[in-house]
Scaffold this active site. Structure first.
Site, PDB file in Angstrom:
ATOM      1  N   LYS A  44     -50.299  22.594   7.082  1.00 46.38           N
ATOM      2  CA  LYS A  44     -50.591  22.408   8.512  1.00 46.38           C
ATOM      3  C   LYS A  44     -50.182  21.021   8.993  1.00 46.38           C
ATOM      4  CE  LYS A  44     -54.878  21.229   9.716  1.00 46.38           C
ATOM      5  NZ  LYS A  44     -55.203  20.067  10.562  1.00 46.38           N
ATOM      6  N   ASN A  45     -50.618  19.990   8.272  1.00 51.67           N
ATOM      7  CA  ASN A  45     -50.405  18.640   8.785  1.00 51.67           C
ATOM      8  C   ASN A  45     -48.951  18.188   8.683  1.00 51.67           C
ATOM      9  OD1 ASN A  45     -53.010  18.528   9.613  1.00 51.67           O
ATOM     10  ND2 ASN A  45     -53.768  17.438   7.794  1.00 51.67           N
ATOM     11  N   ARG A 114     -55.574  16.504  18.455  1.00 50.54           N
ATOM     12  CA  ARG A 114     -55.305  15.076  18.325  1.00 50.54           C
ATOM     13  C   ARG A 114     -53.905  14.800  17.810  1.00 50.54           C
ATOM     14  NH1 ARG A 114     -58.516  11.125  18.437  1.00 50.54           N
ATOM     15  NH2 ARG A 114     -57.036  10.171  17.020  1.00 50.54           N
ATOM     16  N   CYS A 138     -63.482  13.232  18.237  1.00 45.24           N
ATOM     17  CA  CYS A 138     -63.615  14.639  17.892  1.00 45.24           C
ATOM     18  C   CYS A 138     -64.809  14.787  16.967  1.00 45.24           C
ATOM     19  CB  CYS A 138     -62.337  15.174  17.261  1.00 45.24           C
ATOM     20  SG  CYS A 138     -62.095  14.589  15.599  1.00 45.24           S
ATOM     21  N   ARG A 143     -61.823   8.250  16.010  1.00 41.44           N
ATOM     22  CA  ARG A 143     -60.381   8.373  15.825  1.00 41.44           C
ATOM     23  C   ARG A 143     -59.563   7.628  16.883  1.00 41.44           C
ATOM     24  NH1 ARG A 143     -59.283  14.457  13.766  1.00 41.44           N
ATOM     25  NH2 ARG A 143     -57.545  13.485  12.706  1.00 41.44           N
ATOM     26  N   PRO A 144     -59.638   6.307  16.885  1.00 42.79           N
ATOM     27  CA  PRO A 144     -58.832   5.537  17.842  1.00 42.79           C
ATOM     28  C   PRO A 144     -57.336   5.595  17.504  1.00 42.79           C
ATOM     29  CG  PRO A 144     -59.948   4.065  16.313  1.00 42.79           C
ATOM     30  CD  PRO A 144     -60.421   5.456  15.979  1.00 42.79           C
ATOM     31  N   VAL A 145     -56.503   5.093  18.416  1.00 48.67           N
ATOM     32  CA  VAL A 145     -55.051   5.113  18.181  1.00 48.67           C
ATOM     33  C   VAL A 145     -54.475   3.693  18.260  1.00 48.67           C
ATOM     34  CG1 VAL A 145     -54.650   7.507  18.879  1.00 48.67           C
ATOM     35  CG2 VAL A 145     -54.650   5.699  20.617  1.00 48.67           C
ATOM     36  N   ASP A 146     -55.334   2.687  18.028  1.00 51.30           N
ATOM     37  CA  ASP A 146     -54.895   1.293  18.170  1.00 51.30           C
ATOM     38  C   ASP A 146     -53.741   0.934  17.231  1.00 51.30           C
ATOM     39  OD1 ASP A 146     -57.049   1.801  16.302  1.00 51.30           O
ATOM     40  OD2 ASP A 146     -57.083  -0.334  15.870  1.00 51.30           O
ATOM     41  N   LEU A 147     -53.722   1.518  16.030  1.00 57.10           N
ATOM     42  CA  LEU A 147     -52.655   1.164  15.089  1.00 57.10           C
ATOM     43  C   LEU A 147     -51.310   1.726  15.548  1.00 57.10           C
ATOM     44  CD1 LEU A 147     -54.618   1.812  11.761  1.00 57.10           C
ATOM     45  CD2 LEU A 147     -54.138  -0.390  12.835  1.00 57.10           C
ATOM     46  N   ASP A 331     -60.162  15.651   3.417  1.00 56.73           N
ATOM     47  CA  ASP A 331     -60.126  17.065   3.819  1.00 56.73           C
ATOM     48  C   ASP A 331     -60.719  17.995   2.753  1.00 56.73           C
ATOM     49  OD1 ASP A 331     -58.920  16.228   6.130  1.00 56.73           O
ATOM     50  OD2 ASP A 331     -56.889  16.723   5.494  1.00 56.73           O
ATOM     51  N   VAL A 353     -63.327   7.720   4.969  1.00 57.30           N
ATOM     52  CA  VAL A 353     -62.181   7.836   5.897  1.00 57.30           C
ATOM     53  C   VAL A 353     -62.642   8.098   7.329  1.00 57.30           C
ATOM     54  CG1 VAL A 353     -60.017   9.043   6.383  1.00 57.30           C
ATOM     55  CG2 VAL A 353     -60.697   8.604   4.007  1.00 57.30           C
ATOM     56  N   ARG A 423     -57.919  27.030  12.994  1.00 58.66           N
ATOM     57  CA  ARG A 423     -57.034  25.884  13.222  1.00 58.66           C
ATOM     58  C   ARG A 423     -56.221  25.582  11.970  1.00 58.66           C
ATOM     59  NH1 ARG A 423     -59.633  20.967  16.445  1.00 58.66           N
ATOM     60  NH2 ARG A 423     -57.422  20.473  16.272  1.00 58.66           N
TER      61      ARG A 423
END
Ligand code: EPU
Length: 472
Positions: A44-45, A114, A138, A143-147, A331, A353, A423
């Protein structure tokens, strides 16, 4: 590619809160032995990020081994909203991003998936502009996106966040992103993927240090290389990308899903059954195999791409700490916890994580498990048996954990919240039924007492939309 309307399976084509979906449950009668072989679907990923990566190329990209999952449908909808043409043929997906009509992804879609934020890198590299809503938190964490943002800034992009939208664009004399040396504070899978994709079309060399080493990162790099990208070191903690002006058509098969494979290994262990699985890449499962062996199961490599689990009679507690790859995968934390509830002794599970990934604990406890949570630790005291109960899945891997517990429990377990399961697990009910498990999806009738047996949802994706030539 011929233009056709979007056709999506009704069960996968809308948001997850419809009353029809709410009424669909998975009934599991525990205690059945499993036997035989199960086929593992594509990862999936990998599929999600490789679909985003296809935006880098202005020619056809044929992606093979794409699992039929709700998340894949969502990503297809997002690409389609950007003007990309997609066509699904069996488990292959043909993506043509020759014309990207939009630089802005719709919030309604991004907020549901996401991983769709990852289109920011390829869009910016292709169009010089990308406007992507912040996906928000979520069920498993903020789950920020700063990086992602800091890395794109290091490559010369102007990035501003206005009204919840990340606006990234190239300004000044820069026609292309500029190669840069980027150190990630944390080896984020998504940030590594975003920056690696962006760097494939940048001017000069980009070095990503403290990069994520997950197999899906390496798979994305292999896909990009198949399109002509120059990438070295993917799968290690330093990735070097030499930008090229454009990428070309490719035909690429994604790797098997290591989390699905790990989940089936636990299914064998928890039901004390011998089953085999393929295709798998055993090296992707090293940490999971080590823990299953420590608990008391044997994992045999029958062939380079085939594993067999030989269960133990009794299992013993073991401690687990989730870590970036090659550490134990977050996971697989929830699936392994199901097995540890039935293993002798106390196990300490530490989730490092994501900050909120113990949603399954309360539900496992309803089935008779003895688990206490203290901060990032869950202390699991093994019990002799679980008993079937109605339970609710809170996220994707939590749902897998509850299904596994249900397979081993005495009596009937009814799992609600199946949109989470859909999903990330392709045809899970059918695959488990084929192995001999006693379970079925049912939809309760309007009066709540006339169940209708349902197959696993399948995707019928022919997602195409006419492209528009001008970037928005
Ligand atoms: N993080 C930041 N800032 C960032 C990015 C991440 O603080 O800019 C933090 C996250 O909040 C999290 C940690 O870093 O606490 C790890 O996040 P990462 O970016 O590595 O995860 P991701 O890319 O969002 C992918 C998978 C997840 C998987 C994680 C870790 C996809 C689509 N998702 O998420 O898969 O758990 O890597 O391996 O690739 C799942 O399949 O169930 C799933 C959640």
């Amino acid at each position: 590619m011929e233009d056709r309307p979007i056709t999506l399976s009704p069960s996968l084509s809308n948001t997850h809160s419809s009353s029809e979906e709410d009424k669909t449950v998975l009934e599991i009668w525990g205690g059945a032995s499993l036997h035989g072989h199960v086929g593992i679907s594509g990862a999936k990923n990998s599929a999600l990020v490789i679909m985003a990566g296809a935006l880098l190329c202005s020619q056809d990209c044929l992606i093979r081994n794409v699992p039929a999952l709700a998340d894949v449908t969502r990503m297809a909808e997002i690409l389609s909203a950007l003007g990309v043409k997609l066509e699904r043929q069996g488990n292959s997906l043909l993506v043509n991003a020759s014309h990207i009509a939009q630089s802005k992804a719709p919030y309604e879609l991004v907020s549901q998936l996401r991983a769709s934020f990852f289109v920011i890198g390829p869009l910016l590299a292709r169009l010089g502009v990308a406007r992507i809503p912040l996906p928000g938190g979520c069920a498993i964490g903020a789950r920020p996106v700063d990086l992602h943002v800091r890395g794109l800034q290091a490559m010369g992009a102007d990035v501003q966040i206005d009204h919840g939208i990340v606006n990234a664009y190239l300004s000044g004399r820069n026609k292309r992103l500029q190669g840069a040396k980027i150190y990630l504070d944390y080896p984020s899978v998504g940030a590594t993927e975003t920056l690696m994709m962006a760097a494939t079309l940048a001017e000069g060399e980009t070095i990503i240090e403290n990069a994520a080493q997950e197999p899906e990162v390496a798979d994305l790099a292999n896909f990009c290389r198949a399109m002509g990208a120059k990438i070295r070191g993917a799968g290690t903690n330093t990735i070097t990308i030499l930008g090229v002006p454009s990428l070309h058509t490719t035909d690429y098969a994604i790797v098997p899903d290591r989390v699905e494979a790990g989940t089936f290994l636990v299914a064998g262990a928890i039901t004390h059954s011998e089953i085999s699985l393929s295709p798998v890449v055993p090296d992707h499962l090293t940490a999971v195999i080590a823990k299953l062996q420590a608990i008391g199961a044997q994992i045999i490599e029958d062939a380079p791409n085939r594993l067999r689990i030989v269960p133990g009679h009794r299992y013993v507690a073991t401690d687990i700490e989730t870590l970036p790859y090659p550490g134990f995968p977050t996971d697989m934390q929830a699936p392994l916890m199901a097995l540890l509830t039935l293993s002798d002794g106390d196990s300490v599970i530490t989730e490092t994580v994501f900050e909120n990934r113990f949603g399954h604990v309360a539900e496992l406890t309803r089935m008779g498990a003895d688990i206490r949570v203290k901060g990032t630790h869950a202390i699991v005291r093994g019990v002799p048996m679980l008993s079937g109960a109605p339970v609710v899945a809170t996220d994707l891997r939590a749902s897998a954990s509850l299904v596994l517990a249900g397979l081993a429990a005495q009596g009937k377990t009814t799992v609600q919240g199946l949109h989470h399961l859909d999903r990330g697990y392709e045809n899970l009910t059918a695959k488990l039924q084929k192995l001999g498990a006693n379970l079925q999806r049912t939809q309760l009738g309007a009066d709540g007492d006339s169940p209708l047996v349902l197959p696993d949802p399948t995707i019928v994706t022919t997602v195409t939309k006419p492209g528009v030539t001008k970037p928005a």
